[in-house]
Motif scaffolding. Structure first.
Motif, PDB file in Angstrom:
ATOM      1  N   ASP A  98      -4.152  -2.662   0.812  1.00 37.00           N
ATOM      2  CA  ASP A  98      -3.012  -1.887   0.351  1.00 37.00           C
ATOM      3  C   ASP A  98      -3.525  -0.708  -0.494  1.00 37.00           C
ATOM      4  O   ASP A  98      -4.740  -0.456  -0.560  1.00 37.00           O
ATOM      5  CB  ASP A  98      -2.042  -2.753  -0.443  1.00 37.00           C
ATOM      6  N   GLU A  99      -2.623  -0.001  -1.134  1.00 35.07           N
ATOM      7  CA  GLU A  99      -3.016   1.209  -1.865  1.00 35.07           C
ATOM      8  C   GLU A  99      -4.016   0.888  -2.969  1.00 35.07           C
ATOM      9  O   GLU A  99      -5.021   1.599  -3.158  1.00 35.07           O
ATOM     10  CB  GLU A  99      -1.770   1.874  -2.445  1.00 35.07           C
ATOM     11  N   LEU A 100      -3.766  -0.209  -3.701  1.00 33.68           N
ATOM     12  CA  LEU A 100      -4.680  -0.580  -4.776  1.00 33.68           C
ATOM     13  C   LEU A 100      -6.027  -1.026  -4.220  1.00 33.68           C
ATOM     14  O   LEU A 100      -7.090  -0.667  -4.746  1.00 33.68           O
ATOM     15  CB  LEU A 100      -4.063  -1.693  -5.623  1.00 33.68           C
ATOM     16  N   GLY A 101      -5.983  -1.794  -3.124  1.00 33.70           N
ATOM     17  CA  GLY A 101      -7.237  -2.247  -2.524  1.00 33.70           C
ATOM     18  C   GLY A 101      -8.060  -1.097  -2.001  1.00 33.70           C
ATOM     19  O   GLY A 101      -9.301  -1.098  -2.128  1.00 33.70           O
ATOM     20  N   GLN A 102      -7.400  -0.097  -1.417  1.00 34.42           N
ATOM     21  CA  GLN A 102      -8.133   1.069  -0.915  1.00 34.42           C
ATOM     22  C   GLN A 102      -8.758   1.834  -2.068  1.00 34.42           C
ATOM     23  O   GLN A 102      -9.885   2.354  -1.948  1.00 34.42           O
ATOM     24  CB  GLN A 102      -7.191   1.970  -0.121  1.00 34.42           C
ATOM     25  N   GLN A 103      -8.047   1.877  -3.187  1.00 31.95           N
ATOM     26  CA  GLN A 103      -8.615   2.559  -4.347  1.00 31.95           C
ATOM     27  C   GLN A 103      -9.874   1.845  -4.829  1.00 31.95           C
ATOM     28  O   GLN A 103     -10.869   2.501  -5.183  1.00 31.95           O
ATOM     29  CB  GLN A 103      -7.580   2.601  -5.482  1.00 31.95           C
TER      30      GLN A 103
END
Length: 809
Positions: free
Chosen positions: A180-185
């Motif tokens: 998700d967005e946090l994981g990609q970050q």
């Protein structure tokens, strides 16, 4: 008939054994005829041929026990041997053969066995705690395929290695999960996380490459997601494809009513859940996935192109109900009845319990049979595995409902021609159809064809049919290319058959009024049979039982002829103003008027007792009964209890006209659907019957199950009028004749609450002469002789009090 089906309204007779004295040639008594039935004899069950076709196996209930023993009989000399535990270890199960007829396979005690036909060598393939089933040979004959639950395995005959054909995971593929967005970050920020992920991806890719290149490895799993669950799986004989039938993983069947046990081992009251009520929620819709086991790909199969699947066959009923709800200000309920854009379907459930899927022997073609959940359509379609799409082959539509039997289908030996049963003419007949050609009827006429079996050489179909008369069943055969339908057996009461592996002999189970199914063998082309068993007890056969006379009762409502069995004294010349009793069979769809043994052995003996006591008895195949075609079956659509009552009243009129019966002295009784009809008779035709006895009757169809009831009455939310028209409780105010109700308290088919609720209605309506007897240890099918005796003692006393001449009212 398949499987009906169904937890249907059937009064099965499954009683434990107990010693009883046979009546001989003298008078009957209730103690004897309601005893456990071991004194009568036993039915021969489940015959099948040995692998080499030299012997037959069959099952027989053991005296004094529910255990069934396995017997082997030599069809040449009729010598039967009961197999002990040691012999059972060397027994065989019903066999399947490879296309070259070099090997056979069968299931014994839940395990798979393989036989080399040339040498006779037997190899045990599995020895597991979980039972295996459905053995089949691969198209090339090099492997034996079988299943354990929904998991398929393939045993390589050359190497002896067993491997899973596919590994199904009903979960999401963890490797395919995207951050998700946090994981990609996190991945963007931290090099080590990126490296860890890359390592995992590399290992996974390597595993896939190795699996694709190395057939000695187990296959990689199919990740099918956690929103579905398996209903069935079917593997193609060539091992290339698998069809997976699924349904939503968290489908809500609706609240289940509770069955209360008052007499228990623990001494405490205990409760168990039973089946849900009709309309609480429709059955779970089913879908099909096609798995390419070679390319390791999966494809959903759409049913949108099935002809008529976007129609609404209930449009008129739906509009009427919606208008009524809107008028009453129930807009939310009205919206809930909106027709779906595409009607949901389920797969037809075959006798084996598997879904309606049939692969050709070479694995190149497959046919699927779908049923609309509203029960108005049945489709047979082939599957183009390359385009991953259905090709419709046959549609059977019924404005009432599709029959729960006569849905058999499969392939001819060429693997390109379908065969199937269809009621499209109004009677079940046998058809063949090339996948790219027109259908051709192999049989035709106003009779019913069932249990089709294709000969091993692929040249003949054998079927069971009632061509001679609706009540007379025999085995017939017809060429697969068309020709005359030829009668093979001459019993009139042929119940089941099994063709020998070499197509030369036919094993036949046959029965008659007081003879339970017995096994015979004869030439498959016809001829004189050789009787192989006689399992009836001398004390039973010695009695001079009344041979039921099959009679034709004219319908006064345009239905033609109502077939019935008449029980009366040998000499009727002295009779005048006789009392009579009408027995009503159960299930609705059963056929009790036939030359075979009756489903109702105890009731038949009770009918003999009634004749001994001065009554005459009539047992009718009222409309809805099996054996008389589609129109007879569906006459009760949306009006259960109405055409049937017309037929019962015609039966009463026939008795009055032809057998000197006093029109004021006619009783009626029956169990399950027969109990329902007894209640409908007293409540919809008050004054016509002197008294009635209803065993385990459904008194309100909104509390019965979905599978049976929604076929005939639609959903109660959609068609409330049909339920009101068809339920005895709606007519409770009409009770004026004595009514006895008997019900098992732990009945999990027709709930005891049905009878309790009707009883309460009678209380509130200040009715009299109604009684309710409850049996704490009985389910729908009574099992204990004491209960059988007690309920029929009460019925006997009811008729003696209210039906016999001179009885005070």
């Amino acid at each position: 008939m398949r499987r009906l089906l169904l937890a249907g309204l059937v009064a099965l007779i499954v009683l434990p054994a107990a010693a009883a004295t046979a009546p001989g040639s003298g008078s009957l008594d209730l103690e004897t005829i309601m005893a456990a039935p071991d004194w009568m004899g036993h039915a021969v069950e489940n015959p099948y041929w040995s692998v080499d076709g030299r012997n037959l196996y069959y099952s027989l209930k053991r005296d004094g026990s529910p255990v069934h023993d396995l017997y082997r009989v030599d069809p040449g000399n009729g010598q039967s041997t009961k197999l002990d535990a040691a012999a059972m270890a060397q027994a065989e199960g019903p066999a399947v053969y490879d296309r070259a007829h070099r090997h056979a396979a069968y299931i014994l005690h839940g395990d798979v066995f393989l036989v080399d036909l040339a040498s006779g060598r037997r190899v045990q393939i599995t020895r597991s705690a979980q039972p295996e089933s459905a053995p089949q040979f691969s198209a090339d004959g090099r492997a034996l395929q079988f299943r354990e639950s929904n998991n398929w395995y393939s045993y390589d005959l050359a190497s002896g290695v067993t491997a899973p054909a596919a590994i199904l995971k009903f979960a999401d593929d963890p490797q395919a999960k995207k951050p998700d967005e946090l994981g990609q970050q996190q991945l963007d920020l931290f090099k080590e996380l990126r490296e860890n992920k890359a390592d995992k991806d590399a290992v996974h890719a390597n595993q896939q490459d190795l699996a694709a290149a190395d057939p000695s490895r187990a296959p990689q799993p199919f990740w099918l997601g956690d929103k579905i669950q398996p209903v069935d799986t079917e593997l193609s004989p060539d091992g290339h494809w698998m069809l997976v039938v699924t349904q939503p993983a968290h489908h809500d069947d609706g609240k289940a009513p509770g069955v209360i046990h008052y007499v228990t081992d623990s001494g405490y009251t205990e409760t168990e859940d039973a089946r849900t009520y009709v309309g609480r929620n429709d059955p779970a819709p089913q879908s099909v996935l096609l798995l390419d086991l070679v390319a390791h790909k999966q494809y959903p199969i759409s049913t949108d192109n099935l002809p008529g699947i976007k129609d609404d066959p209930l449009k008129a009923i739906r509009a009427k109900t919606v208008a009524a709800l809107q008028k009453a200000g129930k807009d939310d309920e009205a919206k809930a009845l909106k027709a779906p854009d595409v009607r949901p379907v389920t797969m037809y459930s075959m006798d084996s319990g598997s879904a309606g899927i049939a692969w050709s022997e070479d694995g190149r073609n497959v046919a699927l049979e779908f049923l609309s959940i509203d029960s108005k359509d049945r489709w047979i379609a082939t599957l183009d595995v390359n385009k991953h799409s259905l090709v419709p082959q046959h549609r059977l539509h019924d404005d009432a409902w599709i029959n729960w039997i006569f849905n058999d289908f499969g392939w001819l030996k060429d693997g390109r021609t379908l065969w199937y049963l269809s009621e499209q003419t109004g009677y079940s007949q046998l058809y063949v159809k090339p996948v790219d050609g027109a259908a051709k009827a192999l049989t035709s006429g106003k009779f019913e064809v069932n249990e089709p079996q294709l000969s091993t050489d692929g040249k003949w179909f054998y079927v069971r049919a009632n061509q001679i008369a609706p009540y007379s069943y025999d085995i017939y055969r017809v060429p697969v290319n068309g020709g005359a339908l030829t009668r093979v057996t001459q019993y009139g009461g042929a119940d089941q058959y099994a063709l020998s592996p070499d197509d030369t002999q036919l094993a036949v189970l046959h029965s008659s009024a007081y003879v339970l199914p017995q096994l015979a063998v004869q030439n498959a082309q016809g001829g004189t049979p050789r009787e192989l068993t006689d399992t009836m007890k001398p004390g039973f056969t010695a009695h001079a039982w009344i041979a039921p006379k099959i009679v034709e009762v004219p319908s006064s409502h345009g239905a033609g002829v109502i077939y019935a069995k008449y029980y009366g004294p040998a000499d009727e010349s002295a009779g005048a103003s006789r009392p009579a009793v009408i027995f009503v069979h159960g299930a609705g769809y059963l056929q009790d008027v036939s030359e075979s043994a009756t489903y109702y052995q105890h009731e038949q003996l009770f009918n003999n007792l009634l004749v001994q006591q001065g009554y005459v008895v009539l047992d009718l195949d009222y409309r809805a009964s099996q054996g008389y075609g589609r129109d007879w079956r569906t006459a009760i659509y949306r009006q259960m209890g109405h055409p049937e009552l017309e037929d019962l009243l015609d039966g009463k009129a026939w008795l009055v006209k032809n057998h000197g019966v006093d029109t004021k002295r006619v009783g009626i009784y029956g169990g399950s659907y027969g109990g329902f009809m007894t209640e409908m008779a007293l409540l919809r035709a008050p004054g016509e019957f002197a008294a009635g006895a209803a065993q385990r009757p459904p008194s309100d169809w909104v509390t019965y199950n979905h599978q049976y009831t929604a076929n005939i009455l639609n959903d109660p939310q959609l068609d409330p009028e049909a339920y009101k028209t068809s339920s005895p409780i709606e007519y409770a105010a009409n009770l004026r004749d004595p009514l006895l109700i008997n019900h098992g308290l732990i009945d999990d088919n027709v709930m005891a609450s049905d009878s309790v609720r009707l009883y309460q209605r009678f209380v509130e309506l200040h009715k009299k002469n109604f009684w309710l007897s409850l049996y704490p240890l009985e389910r729908h099918e009574f099992e204990h002789p004491d209960s059988w005796y007690d309920e029929y003692r009460r019925i006997d006393e009811l008729f003696e009090t209210w039906v016999k001449p001179g009885a005070a009212h």
